[in-house]
Write an enzyme that holds these catalytic residues in place. Sequence first.
Site, PDB file in Angstrom:
ATOM      1  N   LYS A 283       3.574  -3.419   4.011  1.00 52.54           N
ATOM      2  CA  LYS A 283       2.308  -3.444   3.336  1.00 52.54           C
ATOM      3  C   LYS A 283       1.902  -4.668   2.495  1.00 52.54           C
ATOM      4  O   LYS A 283       2.954  -5.667   2.225  1.00 52.54           O
ATOM      5  CB  LYS A 283       2.522  -2.399   1.979  1.00 52.54           C
ATOM      6  CG  LYS A 283       1.422  -2.413   1.007  1.00 52.54           C
ATOM      7  CD  LYS A 283       1.338  -1.187  -0.012  1.00 52.54           C
ATOM      8  CE  LYS A 283       1.828  -1.891  -1.123  1.00 52.54           C
ATOM      9  NZ  LYS A 283       1.050  -2.755  -1.853  1.00 52.54           N
TER      10      LYS A 283
ATOM     11  N   MET B  18      -5.894  -2.766   0.164  1.00 53.18           N
ATOM     12  CA  MET B  18      -7.192  -3.772  -0.476  1.00 53.18           C
ATOM     13  C   MET B  18      -7.978  -2.866  -1.524  1.00 53.18           C
ATOM     14  O   MET B  18      -8.683  -3.411  -2.387  1.00 53.18           O
ATOM     15  CB  MET B  18      -8.153  -4.073   0.657  1.00 53.18           C
ATOM     16  CG  MET B  18      -7.369  -4.757   1.930  1.00 53.18           C
ATOM     17  SD  MET B  18      -7.514  -6.430   1.056  1.00 53.18           S
ATOM     18  CE  MET B  18      -5.646  -6.890   1.802  1.00 53.18           C
TER      19      MET B  18
ATOM     20  N   LEU C  13     -10.476  -1.017  -2.100  1.00 49.76           N
ATOM     21  CA  LEU C  13     -11.847  -1.269  -2.032  1.00 49.76           C
ATOM     22  C   LEU C  13     -12.724  -0.281  -2.810  1.00 49.76           C
ATOM     23  O   LEU C  13     -12.451   0.802  -2.786  1.00 49.76           O
ATOM     24  CB  LEU C  13     -12.299  -1.416  -0.349  1.00 49.76           C
ATOM     25  CG  LEU C  13     -11.715  -2.164   0.485  1.00 49.76           C
ATOM     26  CD1 LEU C  13     -12.116  -2.293   1.905  1.00 49.76           C
ATOM     27  CD2 LEU C  13     -11.890  -3.816  -0.105  1.00 49.76           C
TER      28      LEU C  13
ATOM     29  N   ASP D 170     -16.911  -0.369  -4.185  1.00 47.11           N
ATOM     30  CA  ASP D 170     -18.129  -0.761  -3.904  1.00 47.11           C
ATOM     31  C   ASP D 170     -19.328   0.065  -3.727  1.00 47.11           C
ATOM     32  O   ASP D 170     -18.981   1.186  -3.599  1.00 47.11           O
ATOM     33  CB  ASP D 170     -18.114  -2.168  -3.362  1.00 47.11           C
ATOM     34  CG  ASP D 170     -19.359  -3.175  -3.705  1.00 47.11           C
ATOM     35  OD1 ASP D 170     -20.392  -2.894  -4.316  1.00 47.11           O
ATOM     36  OD2 ASP D 170     -18.959  -4.412  -3.882  1.00 47.11           O
TER      37      ASP D 170
ATOM     38  N   ARG E  83      12.439   4.421  -6.385  1.00 50.64           N
ATOM     39  CA  ARG E  83      13.718   3.599  -6.697  1.00 50.64           C
ATOM     40  C   ARG E  83      14.828   4.229  -6.125  1.00 50.64           C
ATOM     41  O   ARG E  83      15.096   5.351  -6.447  1.00 50.64           O
ATOM     42  CB  ARG E  83      13.910   3.336  -8.068  1.00 50.64           C
ATOM     43  CG  ARG E  83      12.565   2.162  -8.991  1.00 50.64           C
ATOM     44  CD  ARG E  83      12.975   0.790  -8.177  1.00 50.64           C
ATOM     45  NE  ARG E  83      12.019   0.069  -8.646  1.00 50.64           N
ATOM     46  CZ  ARG E  83      10.580  -0.426  -8.106  1.00 50.64           C
ATOM     47  NH1 ARG E  83      10.447   0.166  -6.932  1.00 50.64           N
ATOM     48  NH2 ARG E  83       9.792  -1.113  -8.351  1.00 50.64           N
TER      49      ARG E  83
HETATM   50  O1  C5P Z   1       8.203  -3.450  -6.202  1.00 46.64           O
HETATM   51  P1  C5P Z   1       7.770  -1.958  -5.955  1.00 46.64           P
HETATM   52  O2  C5P Z   1       8.589  -1.206  -5.335  1.00 46.64           O
HETATM   53  O3  C5P Z   1       7.301  -1.444  -7.527  1.00 46.64           O
HETATM   54  O4  C5P Z   1       6.322  -2.145  -5.429  1.00 46.64           O
HETATM   55  C1  C5P Z   1       5.410  -1.050  -5.014  1.00 46.64           C
HETATM   56  C2  C5P Z   1       4.209  -1.677  -4.516  1.00 46.64           C
HETATM   57  O5  C5P Z   1       3.249  -0.603  -4.591  1.00 46.64           O
HETATM   58  C3  C5P Z   1       3.530  -2.642  -5.097  1.00 46.64           C
HETATM   59  O6  C5P Z   1       2.990  -3.530  -4.009  1.00 46.64           O
HETATM   60  C4  C5P Z   1       2.407  -2.135  -5.865  1.00 46.64           C
HETATM   61  O7  C5P Z   1       1.251  -2.883  -6.014  1.00 46.64           O
HETATM   62  C5  C5P Z   1       2.001  -0.692  -4.974  1.00 46.64           C
HETATM   63  N1  C5P Z   1       1.527   0.094  -5.902  1.00 46.64           N
HETATM   64  C6  C5P Z   1       2.060   0.720  -7.037  1.00 46.64           C
HETATM   65  N2  C5P Z   1       1.533   1.800  -7.697  1.00 46.64           N
HETATM   66  C7  C5P Z   1       0.165   2.144  -7.194  1.00 46.64           C
HETATM   67  C8  C5P Z   1      -0.345   1.646  -6.091  1.00 46.64           C
HETATM   68  C9  C5P Z   1       0.387   0.689  -5.473  1.00 46.64           C
HETATM   69  O8  C5P Z   1       3.205   0.572  -7.467  1.00 46.64           O
HETATM   70  N3  C5P Z   1      -0.413   3.265  -7.812  1.00 46.64           N
END
Ligand code: C5P
Length: 238
Positions: free
Chosen positions: A33, A62, A64, A66, A179
């Site tokens: 990603k 991204m 998006l 708009d 996690r």
């Molecule tokens: O480091 P970590 O495992 O927390 O990364 C999670 C990824 O998922 C990051 O790129 C974060 O921006 C993205 N993300 C998130 N929660 C959301 C949408 C995207 O943690 N609701």
Amino acid sequence: MSDDRLIVALDVPNAIEGLQLARQLGDAVSFYKIGLGMLTGGGLGLANELKDEMGKRIFLDMKLFDIGATVEAAVRGLARFNHDFLTVHGDPHVVRAAAEGAAGSATKILAVTILTSLDRGDLDENCIKPGSMTDLVQERAGRALESGADGVICSPFEAAAIRALPQSKGKLIVTPGVRPAGADKGDQKRVLTPAQTIANGADHIVVGRPIWTAADPAAAARTILAEMNSPQARQPNH
Ligand code: C5P
């Protein structure tokens, strides 16, 4: 063999560090990603290099939002690269325009329901109607899927509620906020383990820091993959 249900968030500042990390991870990871944080650091170039030179799958995050015409044009431009996933906000007019822009390409449109960093107080501040977060996420997910999204992004806690929707049949559920047991949560407030998230009906999990900050990122990725393939990851709702 790598398992493309694991998507690694390459939240490093630039394409050079991203490429280094992807080389370190090697065959352990097949799906990456790339998000807004790397936009000015060569993110799109890195996405194309990972796809075309290394055969990786790509999720362009991204988010998006708009007017329809602008979303459609932006998605049409990005969809020329045939990356696998592209995110937009889940508002029906945005999703409809994105689906139009992606038509004929391999790019699947994933709708963001409600950002997991927001709580009810933030929604009040944004004049969003009353109701529990889970109910609102489920309603927004249903509308986005009816409007042509190929899938949704949601927290691991909401995956089961979305999987239970008739509109989610055959659609993708992709979840960050994952996690491994014992890992540092960082700024994620509500997390589940990879096995629990898959059991809740997610098709893909997105993991960033537990992998890219590890002393041995490939070993960290393999531990997560093993957990995703454990008996605890059986999917009762799928
Ligand atoms: O480091 P970590 O495992 O927390 O990364 C999670 C990824 O998922 C990051 O790129 C974060 O921006 C993205 N993300 C998130 N929660 C959301 C949408 C995207 O943690 N609701």
